[in-house]
Design a protein around this motif. Structure first.
Motif, short mmCIF file in Angstrom:
data_model
loop_
_atom_site.label_atom_id
_atom_site.label_comp_id
_atom_site.label_asym_id
_atom_site.label_seq_id
_atom_site.Cartn_x
_atom_site.Cartn_y
_atom_site.Cartn_z
N ALA A 103 65.20 76.56 112.56
CA ALA A 103 63.92 76.03 111.48
C ALA A 103 63.56 74.89 111.54
N GLY A 104 62.32 74.78 111.31
CA GLY A 104 61.53 73.38 111.39
C GLY A 104 61.19 72.82 110.02
N ASP A 105 61.76 73.54 108.78
CA ASP A 105 61.38 73.10 107.57
C ASP A 105 62.76 73.82 106.75
N TRP A 106 62.66 73.17 105.67
CA TRP A 106 63.56 73.91 104.52
C TRP A 106 63.60 75.08 104.10
N LEU A 107 62.54 75.59 103.80
CA LEU A 107 62.22 77.01 103.25
C LEU A 107 62.67 78.00 104.21
N THR A 108 62.51 77.89 105.50
CA THR A 108 63.00 78.96 106.74
C THR A 108 64.45 78.62 106.72
N LEU A 109 64.93 77.52 106.73
CA LEU A 109 66.32 77.24 106.74
C LEU A 109 66.96 77.99 105.70
N VAL A 110 66.65 77.76 104.37
CA VAL A 110 67.18 78.27 103.31
C VAL A 110 67.01 79.90 103.30
N PHE A 111 66.02 80.36 103.90
CA PHE A 111 65.70 81.83 104.02
C PHE A 111 66.72 82.25 104.75
N PHE A 112 67.01 81.80 106.05
CA PHE A 112 68.13 82.20 106.84
C PHE A 112 69.51 82.26 106.37
N TRP A 113 69.83 80.98 105.69
CA TRP A 113 71.00 80.62 105.23
C TRP A 113 71.50 81.69 104.21
N GLU A 114 70.60 82.28 103.62
CA GLU A 114 71.12 83.24 102.57
C GLU A 114 71.31 84.55 103.30
N LEU A 115 70.53 84.73 104.28
CA LEU A 115 70.86 85.90 105.28
C LEU A 115 72.10 85.91 105.94
N TRP A 163 68.19 76.52 126.68
CA TRP A 163 68.37 75.45 127.50
C TRP A 163 67.08 75.19 128.21
N LEU A 164 66.12 76.22 128.17
CA LEU A 164 64.80 75.97 129.05
C LEU A 164 63.59 75.41 128.11
N VAL A 165 63.58 75.95 126.92
CA VAL A 165 62.43 75.82 126.13
C VAL A 165 62.19 74.45 126.06
N PRO A 166 60.81 73.96 126.04
CA PRO A 166 60.43 72.67 125.78
C PRO A 166 60.62 72.31 124.35
N ALA A 167 60.78 70.84 124.06
CA ALA A 167 60.81 70.35 122.93
C ALA A 167 59.55 70.45 122.16
N GLY A 168 59.75 70.77 120.76
CA GLY A 168 58.54 70.40 119.88
C GLY A 168 58.72 71.82 119.04
N ALA A 169 57.51 71.91 117.90
CA ALA A 169 57.28 72.77 116.85
C ALA A 169 56.83 73.91 117.58
N HIS A 170 56.88 75.09 117.59
CA HIS A 170 56.26 76.22 118.20
C HIS A 170 55.55 77.18 117.35
N LEU A 171 56.30 77.44 116.35
CA LEU A 171 55.62 78.59 115.43
C LEU A 171 55.27 78.19 114.09
N GLN A 172 54.14 77.67 113.85
CA GLN A 172 53.72 77.04 112.59
C GLN A 172 53.07 78.28 111.77
N VAL A 173 53.72 78.46 110.52
CA VAL A 173 52.85 79.62 109.70
C VAL A 173 52.78 79.17 108.29
N THR A 174 52.14 79.69 107.34
CA THR A 174 51.83 79.61 106.11
C THR A 174 52.87 80.49 105.30
#
Lengths: 617, 587
Positions: free
Chosen positions: B113-125, B42-53
């Motif tokens: 998730a903000g990208d497909w790789l992260t999404l599919v990573f957790f999708w499998e989990l 509810w409280l977190v502001p919008a935007g991308a917060h954890l960008q990694v490689t």
């Protein structure tokens, strides 16, 4: 930037020196085994010290040994060792995993009170020497020499048991690797020498590119087949499943890490340095190698589905996974090669965990067959948890190393526009689920007597409940007030009541092989008590046909005081067996997870990036 | 500070704690964590917060907040909280709740998730953790869980294939707002995600798996996999695609029809998941602002009333021990709270005015009312609209059936208690929300993506809409009166898995046996060949003797013996080697 250094030579020789020390201390087992550990740590230290330099693009060359075998001609053969990024990758992996395997092997050999332990540990040290020699070989002649030495050094390990089966397996192993593999590699080496006047890695590509294509292709085929024997490419793979008669530390380190990885390493040298991907692409031989790899991938997964012996299933899984590496190399694109090379450490960590678990189960419970392992998660929870993690990685589940390498391989296949191989990889992933996960669910969520028959394909469709409709409309009633552990309805009890799984007849592995923890007297006492209890129950059954009795094949242990068809429940505190074996299992499983989350920071992917950067596409 | 801790992390830590702490404390920790995740969402502001490689090569965003992911985070956390309380009250073991919370955590990570790789990573989990949750119950659930794992493995493989192909064309995994690259990647993604949402033909795992485990586990299961699938479908097709919309319509009708034919209560509800997700998929497929807002509103509302339904039915099973409608009846008298909350949920799922389903379903239906095709010579056939309306009739019909047979008609032998305190808290709080969002739609609009559009342009309570629904209800009531008798006689209705399960099983068995027997035969032949060769080499005379003219050849005194002396042999070998060398050098 080639630096002259003795370190590659030292890395090879440190365990050769250890052989002498191990043999010398044969009368003092603790001293002898600590030589193994010390040699492993020293070897790892030497190789690790070369990592920073190698990551910076340097390589370390040891003094070479040159001789002219044919008097009167100027043909010289050079035995040279040079540690570059690719060599350090393999050597680092082998030496690191040897540390854990030394501890594990000590626990295993002592747990089973094995014979000829000195010969075992000495041969192990010799094998690791040869493996690091393969890693650091600077030309084809040297790699051939160490390749043959590896076969020789591992023979006593494969035939360790000295019974008929072990000797037959050893003979088969030597025939395939020594005569088959070795002769083919030698023939290929000679042909390369004829075409390029040298066999040094990195110096032959141009000459081979300009040579007669037929001869160049022939040389490639000979070398690929020669290395492919050890790499388990079909149809040259059948020594691998038979070599599973060896003690598990051998199956683990050697046949999942060192021996088979030396085969794929040879293919890596072949594709990346003897020929270079550009020349391989010109000759058009990459596609054949990729096709053989894809075929092996799929067919050995299918064969694995039918194996009931756990180590044989793992052996066929190894054959399949090795072809992932060969496939990556054969696709020739940078991302594919990265994926293939990354699968070398990824698979090593995962497969070693699996083999360690299999060996630990054998030592503690003498169970070798998957069909007897239902419910074993109660007896060995940490072990089976590590098994579950490694099995998930094999299927390509994220968080474990197998996902990362598979991801790179998939992208690599699409990058070179050969998507059919991506499809093969994905099908193989699903097959991995099919042949690994039943072991996991059987171990944790089923019990002996209340389990699907394994392997699943041998049993009826739908397993234990298959005959009844799959839907639950009108199905058995659920216990009231929520809590249930799949309590069967009364219609299931009819089949279990005539189950011949009474304790005294020992249908279940747990009854035939009580834990080594129990002394023989204790085992005898338990067996007697269980037999008496079974007799008493048999007479009671005739008199009263009470529904409630029939459900529980799993009785309350305290009432009977003996093995009653289910595994003894050990908690999660590590009391399931010796920490000499449990420790390495957990450490290597943790390594597989680390490699799955931060492969770059864990050095291996960084090394691979360095390797790929130096390759001519 | 708020933007560094993803809600998923709180829940995953709680999952570990629940497994080891005592039951009450552990469940309390779980409740706290999900409440914390709710507050964070509810409280977190919008935007991308954890960008990694990731893996040294791929740009990824592990934690991304926009209106879509925020909505998913809110409802996932809230229902996780309710389900943890319900689990505690329903005697769930702590290991089960631990698996459930790991499932909730991985789902939260996937939707943030903000990208497909992260999404599919957790999708499998998510697939793995939900499999563990099903397996935990034991018995029949184990094999069903295995089928679930294999099917989701196949679905996941299709998604992986789509993503790597997309990467080859787009060069990045980050969400660009344009979805998956068109062509093969899009088709693969649609089918792969379609496994998770229950496309017709790919849906049979829903009724196979969800009724099997513990009642509290079913509450968790009914929420996360399918709705993460809807979210992923939106990310893959932000502008929609009509084929997907029509599949949504088909799902709505098929699911409701199959549900009507079920007597197992949880199986009926599972088919309804497919039906309701059909509305969401239709909304995503239509792609307009209203349709998208409606789809996500429906995600929100559906999670509320579907988990309420599973909870009420769960209480019935908990108290009576019966799974089937044929064995219960007349429970309203003894279980008033359960009956009333069931009624609220049933009216919500049908889309009756004053309940939340009316609002969100209305949005999707209205958006569908703009699409028409020419069919069989008729212009302006609103196929999708009709499909969704028929689905609505089917929904009302099956819930009239469920409510009638469970709560109103007949009687149950034995004394039953109503829901206990913990369960009642869950039931009443969710039911209250169902009513709240029904009578005050703007409260829901504010949470939605395109909220301004919805607030300004959509009016839920128009005469047309209300009338539409009342007509559907009337048809359903009449239909039930007619079909009540015949439906009681319906036995088990086979689904598509009655076809593909045997094919997969026997086909794989045939393939495996074929391959292994072939391999064994080749092995035998090779060994025999080698044996023959070595025999001939060792004793050539017997070999020759065995051939038809052999005896004559050996006994003839002028025949040449097949053995040579040492010197002769060397001469022969040297001659052959010289000839070969000459041929190579001169050739």
């Amino acid at each position: 930037m080639v630096e002259q250094s003795l370190r590659p030579l030292a890395a090879v020789l440190v365990s050769a020196v250890a052989i002498a020390l191990i043999v010398a201390s044969y009368r003092h087992p603790n001293v002898r085994d600590s030589w193994s550990v010390a040699a492993a740590v020293a070897k790892f230290g030497i190789v690790a010290s070369m990592v920073p330099g190698v990551l910076g693009g340097e390589s370390y060359r040891a003094p070479a040994l040159a001789f002219a075998p044919i008097p009167g001609s100027d043909v010289t053969l050079t035995l040279a060792l040079e540690a570059d990024a690719l060599g350090v990758l393999f050597a680092l992996l082998a030496s690191l995993l040897w540390i854990f395997t030394s501890f594990y092997a000590v626990g295993y050999m002592r747990g089973l009170d094995e014979h000829a332990q000195t010969r075992f540990f000495a041969s192990f040290a010799a094998s690791l020497s040869a493996a690091v020699g393969i890693a650091f070989a600077a030309n084809l002649v040297t790699i051939f020499l160490f390749y043959e030495l590896l076969s020789v050094a591992t023979y006593p390990l494969v035939a360790h048991d000295e019974d008929g089966e072990a000797r037959a397996a050893g003979r088969k192993y030597l025939t395939y690797t020594f005569f088959g593999g070795g002769v083919l590699v030698l023939a290929g080496t000679v042909l390369v020498f004829v075409l390029a006047d040298t066999t040094t890695f990195g110096a032959t590509a141009q000459a081979l590119g300009n040579a007669d294509p037929t001869l160049a292709k022939a040389a490639f085929a000979l070398l690929a087949a020669g290395f492919g024997v050890k790499a388990g490419l079909m149809p040259l793979h059948s020594w691998l499943p038979d070599a599973m008669v060896a003690p598990t530390p051998v199956s683990g380190l050697l046949h999942a890490v060192a021996v088979v990885k030396s085969g794929v390493f040879g293919i890596a040298r072949l594709v990346l340095e003897v020929y270079s991907p550009a020349v391989v692409a010109d000759l058009g031989v990459g596609i054949y190698l990729a096709a053989v790899a894809a075929f092996t991938l799929l067919v050995s997964s299918l064969i694995a589905l039918r194996q009931d012996h756990l180590k044989r299933r793992l052996a066929y899984s190894t054959v399949s996974q090795l072809s992932y590496i060969v496939l990556g190399l054969a696709l020739l694109g940078p991302t594919a090669i990265k994926g293939g090379l990354l699968h070398i450490p990824a698979h090593a960590f995962m497969k070693l965990t699996l083999f360690f678990c299999a060996g630990f189960i054998h030592v503690e419970t003498h169970t070798d067959y998957i069909s007897e392992m239902d419910g074993i998660g109660k007896r060995m929870p940490l072990t089976m948890a590590a098994f579950a993690v490694a099995a998930a990685g094999m299927a390509g589940i994220p968080l474990v190393a197998g996902f990362v390498s598979k991801w790179f391989l998939l992208i690599g296949a699409v990058e070179v526009e050969q998507t059919i191989f991506a499809l093969a990889l994905l099908v193989s992933g699903v097959l991995n689920i099919a042949y690994f996960w039943p072991i996991v669910y059987g171990a944790f969520f089923e019990s002996p007597g209340e389990a699907d028959s394994k392997p699943l394909l041998e049993g009826p469709i739908g397993g234990r409940f298959g005959a009844a409709a799959a839907g639950t409309s009108g199905g058995p009633a659920v216990a009231t007030d929520g809590v249930g552990n799949g309590a069967d309805g009364s219609d299931e009890s009819a089949s279990t009541s005539d189950d011949s799984g009474s304790p005294s007849t020992g249908t279940y592995a747990v009854d035939r092989n009580p834990s080594d923890h129990l002394s023989p007297e204790e085992q005898e006492r338990r067996r007697r008590e269980a037999a008496e209890a079974a007799e008493a129950e048999a007479t009671a059954e005739d008199e009263s046909h009470d529904d409630t009795d029939h459900h529980d094949v799993v009785h309350d242990d305290h009432g009977h005081g003996g093995t009653t068809g289910d595994w003894e429940a050990i908690g999660w505190t590590g009391k399931e067996g010796s920490w000499l074996m449990l420790g390495p299992i957990l450490a290597v499983a943790a390594g597989a997870v680390v490699l799955g989350v931060v492969p770059y920071q864990a050095v291996f992917l960084h090394l691979i990036e360095e390797i790929v950067a130096g390759v001519a596409f | 500070m708020l933007d560094v801790v993803p809600p998923a992390a709180l829940v995953l830590v709680a999952a570990l704690l629940v497994a080891v702490l005592p039951r009450k404390v552990g469940h309390g920790a779980g409740a706290l964590a999900t409440a914390g995740a709710l507050a964070l969402s509810w409280l977190v502001p919008a935007g991308a917060h954890l960008q990694v490689t990731l893996f040294g090569a791929f740009d990824a965003v592990l934690y991304n907040v926009d209106s879509f992911s925020r909505l998913m985070g809110l409802i996932f956390s809230f229902i996780g909280l309710v389900a943890v309380v319900y689990s505690y009250a329903s005697d769930a073991e702590r290991t089960q709740t631990a698996y459930a919370l790991s499932y909730v955590g991985t789902s939260l990570a996937a939707v943030f998730a903000g990208d497909w790789l992260t999404l599919v990573f957790f999708w499998e989990l998510m697939a793995v953790t939900s499999t563990l949750l099903v397996w935990h119950y034991g018995g029949r659930a184990v094999r069903a869980g295995f089928r679930y794992a294999v099917l989701h493995g196949i679905g996941g493989s299709l998604v992986l294939a789509a993503l790597v192909w997309h990467y080859a064309e787009a060069g990045t995994f980050l969400f660009t707002g344009e979805g998956i690259a068109a062509g093969v990647p899009a088709v693969l993604a649609a089918i792969g995600i379609g496994v998770n949402v229950g496309f017709v033909g790919l849906h049979a795992w829903l009724p196979d798996t969800y009724p099997r485990p513990h009642i509290a586990a079913s509450v968790f299961l009914c929420v996360y996999t399918t709705k993460t699938g809807v979210y992923a479908m939106y990310r893959a097709f932000p502008d929609g695609h009509m084929a997907i919309a029509y599949m949504g319509g088909a799902m709505a009708v098929f699911g409701a029809t199959m549900a009507l034919l079920q007597s197992d209560m949880r199986r009926l509800l599972s088919y309804h998941i497919q039906s309701q997700v059909g509305y969401m998929i239709a909304g995503v497929g239509l792609g307009t602002k209203l349709a998208t807002a409606g789809a996500f509103a429906h995600v929100f509302n559906h999670i509320l009333y579907k988990s309420l339904l599973f909870m009420t039915v769960g209480v019935v099973i908990y108290r009576t021990g019966e799974e089937s409608l044929k064995k219960v009846g007349g429970l309203a008298r003894d279980m008033p709270i359960t009956a009333v909350t069931f009624g609220i949920a049933a009216l919500s799922i049908g889309g009756f005015p004053l309940f939340n389903g009316f609002v969100s379903k209305g949005m999707v239906v209205k958006a569908a009312h703009k699409e028409y095709v020419t069919l069989l010579g008729f212009d302006h056939v609103y196929v999708l609209w009709y499909l969704l309306l028929i689905g609505g009739v089917g929904t009302f019909l099956s819930f009239i059936k469920l409510g009638y047979h469970a709560f109103l008609h007949g009687s149950y032998d034995g004394k039953v208690l109503d829901a206990n305190r913990g369960q009642s808290v869950g039931l009443v709080s969710v039911a209250a929300l169902c009513v709240l969002f029904g009578i005050r739609p703007p409260a829901l609009y504010e949470l939605l993506p395109y909220s301004d559009y919805a607030i300004e342009n959509y009016h839920a309570y128009t005469a047309f809409h209300v009338g539409e629904v009342l007509v559907l209800v009337a048809i359903a009531l009449v239909g039930f009166a007619v079909l009540k008798g015949p439906l009681k006689k319906v036995g088990r209705v086979p689904d598509i898995d009655a076809i593909y399960n045997p094919i997969a099983f026997y086909g794989t068995r045939g393939l495996v046996v074929g391959v292994t027997e072939l391999y064994a035969a080749v092995d035998r032949a090779a060994v025999r060949f080698v044996g023959i060769v070595t025999d001939v080499a060792a004793d050539p005379e017997s070999a020759v003797a065995a051939t038809p003219l052999g005896d004559r050849a050996l006994n003839d005194e002028y025949a040449h013996p097949l053995r040579a002396g040492f010197g002769t042999s060397i001469l022969l070998v040297t001659l052959v080697a010289t000839l070969v060398l000459l041929a190579v050098l001169l050739g």
